[in-house]
Scaffold this active site. Structure first.
Site, PDB file in Angstrom:
ATOM      1  N   ASN A  13       0.873  -1.182   0.000  1.00 11.57           N
ATOM      2  CA  ASN A  13       0.000   0.000   0.000  1.00 11.57           C
ATOM      3  C   ASN A  13       0.910   1.231   0.000  1.00 11.57           C
ATOM      4  O   ASN A  13       1.521   1.547   1.016  1.00 11.57           O
ATOM      5  CB  ASN A  13      -0.888  -0.024   1.251  1.00 11.57           C
ATOM      6  CG  ASN A  13      -1.724   1.235   1.375  1.00 11.57           C
ATOM      7  OD1 ASN A  13      -1.838   2.010   0.426  1.00 11.57           O
ATOM      8  ND2 ASN A  13      -2.309   1.439   2.549  1.00 11.57           N
ATOM      9  N   TRP A  14       0.964   1.910  -1.134  1.00 12.46           N
ATOM     10  CA  TRP A  14       1.894   3.045  -1.257  1.00 12.46           C
ATOM     11  C   TRP A  14       1.309   4.357  -0.758  1.00 12.46           C
ATOM     12  O   TRP A  14       1.997   5.386  -0.766  1.00 12.46           O
ATOM     13  CB  TRP A  14       2.353   3.188  -2.716  1.00 12.46           C
ATOM     14  CG  TRP A  14       3.430   2.222  -3.087  1.00 12.46           C
ATOM     15  CD1 TRP A  14       4.034   1.303  -2.270  1.00 12.46           C
ATOM     16  CD2 TRP A  14       4.044   2.082  -4.368  1.00 12.46           C
ATOM     17  NE1 TRP A  14       4.989   0.595  -2.975  1.00 12.46           N
ATOM     18  CE2 TRP A  14       5.015   1.057  -4.264  1.00 12.46           C
ATOM     19  CE3 TRP A  14       3.875   2.712  -5.603  1.00 12.46           C
ATOM     20  CZ2 TRP A  14       5.808   0.662  -5.345  1.00 12.46           C
ATOM     21  CZ3 TRP A  14       4.669   2.310  -6.677  1.00 12.46           C
ATOM     22  CH2 TRP A  14       5.628   1.303  -6.546  1.00 12.46           C
ATOM     23  N   LYS A  15       0.043   4.353  -0.380  1.00 21.07           N
ATOM     24  CA  LYS A  15      -0.559   5.560   0.210  1.00 21.07           C
ATOM     25  C   LYS A  15      -0.245   6.786  -0.662  1.00 21.07           C
ATOM     26  O   LYS A  15      -0.265   6.699  -1.882  1.00 21.07           O
ATOM     27  CB  LYS A  15      -0.068   5.746   1.643  1.00 21.07           C
ATOM     28  CG  LYS A  15      -0.142   4.455   2.454  1.00 21.07           C
ATOM     29  CD  LYS A  15       0.216   4.633   3.893  1.00 21.07           C
ATOM     30  CE  LYS A  15       0.164   3.276   4.593  1.00 21.07           C
ATOM     31  NZ  LYS A  15       0.279   3.357   6.012  1.00 21.07           N
ATOM     32  N   HIS A 100      -9.446   1.082   4.834  1.00 16.12           N
ATOM     33  CA  HIS A 100      -8.136   1.257   5.481  1.00 16.12           C
ATOM     34  C   HIS A 100      -8.299   2.213   6.665  1.00 16.12           C
ATOM     35  O   HIS A 100      -9.059   3.179   6.602  1.00 16.12           O
ATOM     36  CB  HIS A 100      -7.108   1.797   4.478  1.00 16.12           C
ATOM     37  CG  HIS A 100      -5.721   1.737   5.031  1.00 16.12           C
ATOM     38  ND1 HIS A 100      -5.218   2.717   5.857  1.00 16.12           N
ATOM     39  CD2 HIS A 100      -4.746   0.805   4.915  1.00 16.12           C
ATOM     40  CE1 HIS A 100      -3.989   2.373   6.221  1.00 16.12           C
ATOM     41  NE2 HIS A 100      -3.683   1.220   5.654  1.00 16.12           N
ATOM     42  N   GLU A 102      -6.572   4.561   7.739  1.00 13.71           N
ATOM     43  CA  GLU A 102      -6.320   5.990   7.447  1.00 13.71           C
ATOM     44  C   GLU A 102      -7.537   6.623   6.789  1.00 13.71           C
ATOM     45  O   GLU A 102      -7.828   7.802   6.993  1.00 13.71           O
ATOM     46  CB  GLU A 102      -5.054   6.130   6.584  1.00 13.71           C
ATOM     47  CG  GLU A 102      -3.808   5.886   7.425  1.00 13.71           C
ATOM     48  CD  GLU A 102      -2.614   5.366   6.660  1.00 13.71           C
ATOM     49  OE1 GLU A 102      -2.614   5.432   5.419  1.00 13.71           O
ATOM     50  OE2 GLU A 102      -1.677   4.868   7.313  1.00 13.71           O
ATOM     51  N   GLU A 175      -5.476  -5.277  10.476  1.00  9.70           N
ATOM     52  CA  GLU A 175      -4.444  -4.268  10.647  1.00  9.70           C
ATOM     53  C   GLU A 175      -4.695  -3.518  11.953  1.00  9.70           C
ATOM     54  O   GLU A 175      -5.464  -2.555  11.980  1.00  9.70           O
ATOM     55  CB  GLU A 175      -4.485  -3.272   9.495  1.00  9.70           C
ATOM     56  CG  GLU A 175      -4.228  -3.897   8.142  1.00  9.70           C
ATOM     57  CD  GLU A 175      -3.595  -2.891   7.195  1.00  9.70           C
ATOM     58  OE1 GLU A 175      -2.459  -3.118   6.791  1.00  9.70           O
ATOM     59  OE2 GLU A 175      -4.234  -1.874   6.900  1.00  9.70           O
ATOM     60  N   GLY A 181       2.467   1.907  10.789  1.00 13.12           N
ATOM     61  CA  GLY A 181       3.423   3.001  10.664  1.00 13.12           C
ATOM     62  C   GLY A 181       4.095   3.368  11.978  1.00 13.12           C
ATOM     63  O   GLY A 181       4.740   4.413  12.077  1.00 13.12           O
ATOM     64  N   SER A 219       3.435  -2.624  10.292  1.00 15.58           N
ATOM     65  CA  SER A 219       4.886  -2.652  10.489  1.00 15.58           C
ATOM     66  C   SER A 219       5.524  -3.988  10.103  1.00 15.58           C
ATOM     67  O   SER A 219       6.423  -4.475  10.788  1.00 15.58           O
ATOM     68  CB  SER A 219       5.240  -2.248  11.930  1.00 15.58           C
ATOM     69  OG  SER A 219       4.831  -0.907  12.164  1.00 15.58           O
ATOM     70  N   GLY A 240       2.878  -1.245   4.339  1.00 12.82           N
ATOM     71  CA  GLY A 240       2.963   0.171   4.007  1.00 12.82           C
ATOM     72  C   GLY A 240       4.420   0.581   3.851  1.00 12.82           C
ATOM     73  O   GLY A 240       5.044   0.389   2.809  1.00 12.82           O
ATOM     74  N   GLY A 241       5.007   1.128   4.928  1.00 13.71           N
ATOM     75  CA  GLY A 241       6.350   1.721   4.889  1.00 13.71           C
ATOM     76  C   GLY A 241       7.407   0.854   4.202  1.00 13.71           C
ATOM     77  O   GLY A 241       8.149   1.336   3.339  1.00 13.71           O
TER      78      GLY A 241
HETATM   79  C1  PEP Z   1      -0.762  -0.066   6.091  1.00  8.77           C
HETATM   80  O1  PEP Z   1      -0.880   1.135   6.002  1.00  8.77           O
HETATM   81  O2  PEP Z   1      -1.613  -0.812   5.584  1.00  8.77           O
HETATM   82  C2  PEP Z   1       0.396  -0.586   6.818  1.00  8.77           C
HETATM   83  C3  PEP Z   1       0.345  -1.814   7.229  1.00  8.77           C
HETATM   84  O3  PEP Z   1       1.434   0.297   7.043  1.00  8.77           O
HETATM   85  P1  PEP Z   1       2.867  -0.044   7.745  1.00  8.77           P
HETATM   86  O4  PEP Z   1       3.384  -1.308   7.112  1.00  8.77           O
HETATM   87  O5  PEP Z   1       3.717   1.153   7.437  1.00  8.77           O
HETATM   88  O6  PEP Z   1       2.598  -0.219   9.188  1.00  8.77           O
END
Ligand code: PEP
Length: 259
Positions: A13-15, A100, A102, A175, A181, A219, A240-241
Protein backbone atom coordinates in the site's frame (compact mmCIF):
# COMPACT_ATOMS: atom_id res chain seq x y z
CA UNK A 1 -11.36 -24.10 -1.26
CA UNK A 2 -9.52 -22.96 -4.34
CA UNK A 3 -5.80 -23.33 -3.54
CA UNK A 4 -4.77 -21.02 -6.39
CA UNK A 5 -6.80 -18.24 -4.80
CA UNK A 6 -5.60 -19.03 -1.28
CA UNK A 7 -1.91 -18.75 -2.11
CA UNK A 8 -0.09 -16.07 -0.05
CA UNK A 9 -0.84 -12.49 -0.99
CA UNK A 10 1.94 -9.90 -0.52
CA UNK A 11 0.44 -6.46 -0.98
CA UNK A 12 2.06 -3.02 -1.04
CA UNK A 13 0.00 0.00 0.00
CA UNK A 14 1.89 3.05 -1.26
CA UNK A 15 -0.56 5.56 0.21
CA UNK A 16 0.35 9.14 -0.85
CA UNK A 17 3.90 8.26 -1.90
CA UNK A 18 5.53 7.93 -5.35
CA UNK A 19 4.54 9.91 -8.40
CA UNK A 20 4.88 8.43 -11.92
CA UNK A 21 8.67 8.90 -12.16
CA UNK A 22 9.51 7.41 -8.75
CA UNK A 23 7.12 4.57 -9.55
CA UNK A 24 9.15 3.73 -12.67
CA UNK A 25 12.46 3.92 -10.76
CA UNK A 26 11.08 1.61 -8.05
CA UNK A 27 9.89 -0.97 -10.57
CA UNK A 28 13.17 -1.02 -12.52
CA UNK A 29 14.96 -2.13 -9.35
CA UNK A 30 12.18 -4.33 -7.93
CA UNK A 31 11.84 -6.35 -11.13
CA UNK A 32 15.58 -7.05 -11.08
CA UNK A 33 15.32 -8.41 -7.54
CA UNK A 34 12.00 -10.23 -7.68
CA UNK A 35 11.37 -12.68 -10.55
CA UNK A 36 7.80 -13.90 -11.07
CA UNK A 37 6.72 -16.66 -8.67
CA UNK A 38 3.67 -18.78 -9.48
CA UNK A 39 3.08 -19.73 -5.81
CA UNK A 40 2.21 -16.25 -4.52
CA UNK A 41 0.38 -13.08 -5.52
CA UNK A 42 2.16 -9.73 -5.38
CA UNK A 43 -0.17 -6.72 -5.54
CA UNK A 44 0.63 -3.00 -5.57
CA UNK A 45 -1.68 -0.17 -4.60
CA UNK A 46 0.01 2.92 -6.10
CA UNK A 47 -1.41 6.43 -5.81
CA UNK A 48 -4.13 6.83 -8.47
CA UNK A 49 -2.04 9.33 -10.42
CA UNK A 50 0.80 6.80 -10.80
CA UNK A 51 -1.24 3.78 -11.88
CA UNK A 52 -0.77 4.23 -15.62
CA UNK A 53 2.98 4.71 -15.12
CA UNK A 54 2.99 1.48 -13.10
CA UNK A 55 1.11 -0.46 -15.78
CA UNK A 56 3.48 0.79 -18.48
CA UNK A 57 6.66 0.21 -16.44
CA UNK A 58 5.85 -3.37 -15.40
CA UNK A 59 6.06 -4.28 -19.11
CA UNK A 60 5.55 -8.02 -19.49
CA UNK A 61 5.37 -8.61 -15.73
CA UNK A 62 1.66 -9.19 -15.36
CA UNK A 63 2.44 -11.13 -12.18
CA UNK A 64 2.79 -7.72 -10.50
CA UNK A 65 -0.89 -7.01 -9.96
CA UNK A 66 -2.36 -3.57 -9.38
CA UNK A 67 -5.22 -2.20 -7.29
CA UNK A 68 -6.90 1.02 -6.27
CA UNK A 69 -6.41 2.38 -2.73
CA UNK A 70 -9.97 3.63 -2.30
CA UNK A 71 -13.17 4.04 -4.31
CA UNK A 72 -16.31 6.16 -3.97
CA UNK A 73 -19.58 4.60 -2.86
CA UNK A 74 -21.20 5.71 -6.15
CA UNK A 75 -20.52 4.39 -9.65
CA UNK A 76 -20.10 7.90 -11.07
CA UNK A 77 -21.18 11.46 -10.39
CA UNK A 78 -20.17 14.94 -9.33
CA UNK A 79 -17.62 13.95 -6.67
CA UNK A 80 -14.51 16.01 -7.27
CA UNK A 81 -11.28 14.14 -6.66
CA UNK A 82 -12.89 10.72 -6.31
CA UNK A 83 -12.45 7.51 -8.31
CA UNK A 84 -15.04 4.75 -8.71
CA UNK A 85 -14.66 0.98 -8.76
CA UNK A 86 -16.12 0.96 -12.28
CA UNK A 87 -13.35 3.34 -13.41
CA UNK A 88 -10.72 1.12 -11.76
CA UNK A 89 -12.13 -1.88 -13.65
CA UNK A 90 -12.06 0.10 -16.91
CA UNK A 91 -8.35 0.82 -16.20
CA UNK A 92 -7.91 -3.00 -15.98
CA UNK A 93 -7.06 -3.07 -12.27
CA UNK A 94 -7.76 -6.28 -10.41
CA UNK A 95 -7.96 -5.24 -6.76
CA UNK A 96 -9.29 -2.57 -4.41
CA UNK A 97 -8.85 -1.65 -0.75
CA UNK A 98 -11.84 -0.75 1.41
CA UNK A 99 -11.84 0.55 4.96
CA UNK A 100 -8.14 1.26 5.48
CA UNK A 101 -7.74 2.78 8.95
CA UNK A 102 -6.32 5.99 7.45
CA UNK A 103 -9.53 6.38 5.40
CA UNK A 104 -11.59 5.69 8.53
CA UNK A 105 -9.60 8.15 10.67
CA UNK A 106 -8.74 10.96 8.23
CA UNK A 107 -11.68 10.88 5.85
CA UNK A 108 -14.45 9.71 8.17
CA UNK A 109 -15.19 6.41 6.38
CA UNK A 110 -17.71 4.55 8.51
CA UNK A 111 -18.71 0.89 8.53
CA UNK A 112 -21.78 1.35 6.32
CA UNK A 113 -19.82 3.31 3.71
CA UNK A 114 -17.00 0.78 3.82
CA UNK A 115 -19.58 -1.95 3.12
CA UNK A 116 -20.92 0.07 0.19
CA UNK A 117 -17.41 0.48 -1.23
CA UNK A 118 -16.77 -3.24 -0.90
CA UNK A 119 -20.03 -3.89 -2.74
CA UNK A 120 -18.96 -1.55 -5.56
CA UNK A 121 -15.60 -3.32 -5.88
CA UNK A 122 -17.33 -6.69 -6.15
CA UNK A 123 -19.90 -5.39 -8.64
CA UNK A 124 -17.06 -4.07 -10.81
CA UNK A 125 -15.32 -7.47 -10.70
CA UNK A 126 -12.40 -6.33 -8.54
CA UNK A 127 -11.03 -8.46 -5.72
CA UNK A 128 -11.54 -6.47 -2.51
CA UNK A 129 -9.37 -6.29 0.57
CA UNK A 130 -11.48 -5.26 3.55
CA UNK A 131 -9.25 -3.69 6.23
CA UNK A 132 -10.28 -4.07 9.87
CA UNK A 133 -8.50 -3.56 13.18
CA UNK A 134 -8.68 -2.05 16.62
CA UNK A 135 -7.05 1.04 18.12
CA UNK A 136 -4.73 0.78 21.11
CA UNK A 137 -7.46 2.17 23.42
CA UNK A 138 -9.92 -0.43 22.15
CA UNK A 139 -7.40 -3.25 22.64
CA UNK A 140 -6.56 -2.04 26.17
CA UNK A 141 -10.26 -1.87 26.98
CA UNK A 142 -10.66 -5.53 25.93
CA UNK A 143 -12.79 -4.60 22.91
CA UNK A 144 -10.88 -6.49 20.21
CA UNK A 145 -13.65 -8.98 19.43
CA UNK A 146 -16.38 -6.35 19.64
CA UNK A 147 -14.59 -4.00 17.22
CA UNK A 148 -13.77 -6.76 14.73
CA UNK A 149 -17.37 -8.05 14.91
CA UNK A 150 -18.77 -4.59 14.24
CA UNK A 151 -16.42 -3.92 11.34
CA UNK A 152 -16.90 -7.32 9.70
CA UNK A 153 -20.60 -7.80 10.37
CA UNK A 154 -21.66 -4.42 9.03
CA UNK A 155 -20.04 -5.39 5.75
CA UNK A 156 -21.65 -8.85 5.79
CA UNK A 157 -25.06 -7.19 6.07
CA UNK A 158 -24.43 -5.30 2.83
CA UNK A 159 -23.02 -8.36 1.10
CA UNK A 160 -25.97 -10.51 2.08
CA UNK A 161 -28.29 -7.90 0.59
CA UNK A 162 -26.39 -7.86 -2.71
CA UNK A 163 -25.98 -11.67 -2.82
CA UNK A 164 -22.24 -11.35 -3.47
CA UNK A 165 -20.17 -14.34 -4.65
CA UNK A 166 -18.01 -16.87 -2.81
CA UNK A 167 -15.61 -16.09 0.03
CA UNK A 168 -12.70 -17.51 -1.94
CA UNK A 169 -12.79 -14.23 -3.90
CA UNK A 170 -12.58 -12.03 -0.84
CA UNK A 171 -9.66 -10.88 1.24
CA UNK A 172 -9.63 -9.27 4.67
CA UNK A 173 -6.65 -7.55 6.23
CA UNK A 174 -6.32 -7.50 10.01
CA UNK A 175 -4.44 -4.27 10.65
CA UNK A 176 -4.25 -3.26 14.30
CA UNK A 177 -4.25 0.55 14.14
CA UNK A 178 -1.56 0.73 16.85
CA UNK A 179 0.81 -1.22 14.61
CA UNK A 180 0.41 0.85 11.42
CA UNK A 181 3.42 3.00 10.66
CA UNK A 182 4.53 2.86 14.31
CA UNK A 183 7.24 0.22 14.18
CA UNK A 184 5.14 -1.80 16.67
CA UNK A 185 4.24 -5.18 15.21
CA UNK A 186 1.64 -7.55 16.54
CA UNK A 187 3.32 -10.78 17.63
CA UNK A 188 2.59 -13.82 15.48
CA UNK A 189 0.45 -14.99 18.42
CA UNK A 190 -1.57 -11.71 18.44
CA UNK A 191 -2.05 -12.02 14.69
CA UNK A 192 -3.13 -15.67 14.95
CA UNK A 193 -5.62 -14.80 17.71
CA UNK A 194 -7.19 -11.94 15.73
CA UNK A 195 -7.30 -13.97 12.51
CA UNK A 196 -9.03 -16.79 14.42
CA UNK A 197 -11.60 -14.31 15.76
CA UNK A 198 -12.26 -12.96 12.27
CA UNK A 199 -12.85 -16.48 10.93
CA UNK A 200 -15.19 -17.16 13.83
CA UNK A 201 -17.14 -13.97 13.10
CA UNK A 202 -17.37 -14.94 9.42
CA UNK A 203 -18.43 -18.46 10.30
CA UNK A 204 -21.52 -17.16 12.11
CA UNK A 205 -22.77 -15.70 8.86
CA UNK A 206 -21.10 -17.18 5.81
CA UNK A 207 -21.08 -20.85 4.89
CA UNK A 208 -17.72 -20.89 3.09
CA UNK A 209 -15.84 -18.44 5.31
CA UNK A 210 -12.87 -20.78 5.63
CA UNK A 211 -12.11 -19.89 2.01
CA UNK A 212 -11.50 -16.22 2.82
CA UNK A 213 -7.90 -15.04 2.63
CA UNK A 214 -6.85 -13.04 5.72
CA UNK A 215 -3.76 -10.84 5.61
CA UNK A 216 -1.87 -9.23 8.47
CA UNK A 217 -0.80 -5.58 8.23
CA UNK A 218 1.14 -3.36 10.62
CA UNK A 219 4.89 -2.65 10.49
CA UNK A 220 5.70 -5.76 8.46
CA UNK A 221 9.41 -5.79 7.55
CA UNK A 222 11.97 -8.16 6.08
CA UNK A 223 12.98 -9.26 9.58
CA UNK A 224 9.51 -10.24 10.80
CA UNK A 225 7.86 -11.48 7.58
CA UNK A 226 8.68 -15.17 7.98
CA UNK A 227 7.42 -15.38 11.56
CA UNK A 228 4.19 -13.61 10.58
CA UNK A 229 3.60 -15.81 7.53
CA UNK A 230 4.13 -18.86 9.74
CA UNK A 231 1.41 -17.75 12.20
CA UNK A 232 -1.81 -19.77 12.22
CA UNK A 233 -4.42 -18.36 9.86
CA UNK A 234 -2.18 -15.68 8.31
CA UNK A 235 -2.45 -15.92 4.50
CA UNK A 236 -0.26 -12.98 3.55
CA UNK A 237 0.54 -9.38 4.42
CA UNK A 238 -0.41 -5.81 3.58
CA UNK A 239 2.68 -3.62 3.83
CA UNK A 240 2.96 0.17 4.01
CA UNK A 241 6.35 1.72 4.89
CA UNK A 242 8.55 -1.28 4.03
CA UNK A 243 6.96 -1.55 0.57
CA UNK A 244 8.31 1.83 -0.51
CA UNK A 245 11.87 0.56 -0.82
CA UNK A 246 12.36 -1.95 -3.65
CA UNK A 247 15.03 -3.92 -1.79
CA UNK A 248 13.00 -4.35 1.37
CA UNK A 249 9.74 -5.18 -0.43
CA UNK A 250 11.56 -7.69 -2.65
CA UNK A 251 12.88 -9.41 0.50
CA UNK A 252 9.33 -9.54 1.85
CA UNK A 253 8.00 -10.98 -1.42
CA UNK A 254 10.77 -13.59 -1.52
CA UNK A 255 10.07 -14.79 2.03
CA UNK A 256 9.54 -18.48 2.47
CA UNK A 257 5.95 -19.41 3.15
CA UNK A 258 4.81 -22.85 4.23
CA UNK A 259 1.15 -21.92 4.00
C1 PEP B 1 -0.76 -0.07 6.09
O1 PEP B 1 -0.88 1.13 6.00
O2 PEP B 1 -1.61 -0.81 5.58
C2 PEP B 1 0.40 -0.59 6.82
C3 PEP B 1 0.34 -1.81 7.23
O3 PEP B 1 1.43 0.30 7.04
P1 PEP B 1 2.87 -0.04 7.74
O4 PEP B 1 3.38 -1.31 7.11
O5 PEP B 1 3.72 1.15 7.44
O6 PEP B 1 2.60 -0.22 9.19
Amino acid sequence: MNEAVRQPVLAANWKMFKGPETTRTFLDRFMELYPAHSDRSVVFFPAAISISAFLAARSGRDDLEVGIQDVHTEVEGAHTGAVSAAMAAEAKLGWGLAGHSERRQEFGDEDAGVGAKLGRLLEAGLRPILCVGETLEERRAGLLEEVLSRQVESVLDGLAASGSGPWSDKVLAYEPVWAIGTGETATPRDAAEAHGLIREILSRRAADEQAATILYGGSVKPDNIEALLAAEGVNGVLVGGASLDPDSFAQICLARSDR
